[in-house]
Design an enzyme around this catalytic site. Structure first.
Site, PDB file in Angstrom:
ATOM      1  CG  HIS A 132      -2.280   0.956   0.991  1.00 36.34           C
ATOM      2  ND1 HIS A 132      -2.259   1.810   1.817  1.00 36.34           N
ATOM      3  CD2 HIS A 132      -3.194   0.972   0.349  1.00 36.34           C
ATOM      4  CE1 HIS A 132      -3.295   2.625   1.678  1.00 36.34           C
ATOM      5  NE2 HIS A 132      -3.876   1.869   0.696  1.00 36.34           N
ATOM      6  CE  LYS A 187      -1.145   3.660  -1.884  1.00 36.81           C
ATOM      7  NZ  LYS A 187      -2.381   4.215  -1.550  1.00 36.81           N
ATOM      8  CG  ASP A 221      17.055  12.499 -11.108  1.00 37.41           C
ATOM      9  OD1 ASP A 221      17.313  11.061 -11.209  1.00 37.41           O
ATOM     10  OD2 ASP A 221      16.828  13.432 -11.871  1.00 37.41           O
TER      11      ASP A 221
END
Length: 513
Positions: A153, A155, A160
């Site tokens: 789950h 995110k 870079d």
């Protein structure tokens, strides 16, 4: 008042909190200007694409799933790879959600062609599979609801030396009409740290390769992975995962102290994780960090603080609810989705019951607020912007926590009135927060027992950053209306026995909403 603690400055209170957090999670010192808070799904999407197109060396994207029609996003990645032969791109998606539509188009089949075009040395696609759903249970639980046994789950959108922390997945509604939160951190140290976390999960995941088969991809367990597959031996898998990941969560991962910041502008970031399905014993840091903060808020000088808590799906754990109530805030706001702004509204089958299930839980919490005598200091607001499925209708998926410490005047008033007596919050203006949490967690049983979650905890005494965090709360409240128990007595808000039975059945089977 003899023996009563003396009022403290907000800087002093923040230092007390960070001293405790230093024992729980890694600490990163950054300048407030290194945090950019985005407001809308469109701004998030355009920023992500722009960052990918200008990427020089690395892109790593961890999400629950990538929408099966996100051809523009894939085209953006393809363009970036074609422009720069030094660029490497990695995707981490949940195995259950990322392959659910197979043999029809799915996340895995959408990404596989990038490997064909640029090679596995430059493009990596990994699918994490929970060790909680194996054997007979995996065979009998329908695909549509098997997510209740655990998901990847996190995110994490790293490019870079920058990383976007969010609760948003990579699909069209999260780019257009699903409200979430999005913070861009311009910090090489933080981006490097999360890449190590990301890489650790990738080493515990299945590998995707392109295929001429109807599915368009194959999914295999690489021999280079430091563990057996979770489907073959969940216990051995957890043991290997603990050895790999647990050391990454400790305060020893804090970078060397940076030069001291100007007085009054210090901002500290703590990555806090929940990897409960993988760690034996559990050494996750999200719940301990939040528990530490909430426990402080229940006592002087932190009492009575002001806080806002939001989750698109109101299903916090019983312990978390008790901790929120124990703070007896000057003003507390619970911000959650109206059923019409719930992504499951109108869905077929069991998932269509979820908006009613969350309604039932919200009504129960309002009853608890009343029983605790906190109606004057804690309110619930439901976010609604049109209705899902109708033109102009949005859904709400934001999650997070903001805390503003009491002023010295508030502390003195609290001491005079006696701890536990709420102050007059009706006419008060919420102060700007010194603490905020952003990331993937919904603060639920799933977050603390089933799913992999990644968040950052922001602690700041910088006036401008506090102002921007306060503005973020105001944005989110723009479409939110206060509700009380009478709202849930309306016929259209009544919850049927079938919903209550389904909630009970999921718990009995070992899953979670």
């Amino acid at each position: 008042m003899s023996g009563a603690p003396a009022p403290q400055s907000q800087a002093s209170m923040l230092a007390t909190i960070t001293t405790d957090l230093d024992r729980i999670a890694p600490r990163f010192e950054i300048q407030p200007s290194q945090i950019h808070i985005m407001r809308t799904p469109t701004e998030f999407y355009e920023t992500l694409k722009s960052k990918i197109l200008s990427a020089q060396s690395r892109v790593y994207l961890s999400t629950l799933y990538i929408g099966k029609t996100e051809h523009e996003l894939i085209s953006t990645v393809r363009t970036a790879l074609a422009r720069n032969s030094n660029l490497k791109v990695s995707f981490l998606v949940d195995a259950l959600r990322g392959t659910r539509e197979t043999p029809n188009p799915c996340s895995a089949s959408l990404l596989a062609p990038l490997i064909s075009e640029f090679g596995s040395s430059r493009v990596e696609v990994r699918l994490f599979h929970t060790p909680n759903l194996t054997g007979l249970r995996k065979k009998v639980v329908p695909r549509r609801i098997n997510e209740g046994w655990g998901l990847q789950h996190m995110k994490l959108y790293g490019v870079d030396d920058e990383i976007i922390m969010s609760g948003a997945n990579l699909s069209s509604n999260y780019f257009t009409d699903r409200q979430d939160r999005y913070h861009l951190f311009s910090s090489k140290e933080l981006a490097d740290y999360f890449e190590r976390i990301y890489g650790g999960i990738c080493k515990l995941s299945f590998d995707v390769q392109p295929s001429d088969e109807p599915a368009g991809y194959t999914m295999s367990w690489p021999t280079s992975n430091p563990s057996v597959s979770p489907l073959d031996n969940p216990k051995a898998f957890r043991k290997s995962a603990t050895k790999l990941l647990a050391p990454l969560l400790t305060p020893s991962n804090s970078p060397l102290s940076a030069p001291s910041k100007p007085s009054g502008s210090s901002t500290t970031i703590y990555p806090i994780m929940s990897f409960v399905p993988l760690l034996t014993p559990n050494t996750s840091t999200e719940l301990p960090a939040l528990t530490t903060i909430l426990t402080h808020l229940a006592s002087p000088p932190f009492h009575p603080s002001t806080w806002t808590f939001t989750a698109g799906y109101f299903n916090t754990t019983a312990k978390f609810r008790r901790l929120l109530l124990s703070t007896r805030p000057a003003h507390g706001t619970i911000l959650t989705a109206h059923p019409h702004a719930n992504g499951f509204y109108g869905s077929k089958g069991v998932s269509g019951m979820l908006p009613d299930a969350y309604t039932y839980l919200a009504r129960s919490f309002l009853r608890r607020i009343r029983m605790e005598g906190l109606e004057d200091s804690i309110e619930m607001r439901e976010w609604k912007r049109g209705c899902i499925g109708e033109p102009g209708g949005w859904t709400y998926h934001a999650k997070g926590f903001w805390v503003a410490f009491p002023s010295m005047e508030q502390q003195q008033q609290s001491l005079k009135s006696g701890q536990g007596h709420p102050l007059d919050a009706q006419n008060a203006t919420d102060p700007d927060p010194s603490i905020s949490v952003i990331g993937s967690s919904n603060y639920t049983k799933r977050a603390y027992e089933m799913d992999l979650e990644a968040n950052v905890l922001i602690c700041t005494s910088d006036a401008d950053l506090k102002r921007r965090l306060g503005e973020e709360v105001k944005w989110l409240k723009e479409y939110a209306n206060k509700v009380d128990e009478t709202e849930f007595k309306k016929p259209e808000r009544r919850v049927g026995l079938g919903v209550k039975f389904s909630m009970w059945l999921v718990r009995v089977l070992g899953g979670a909403l």
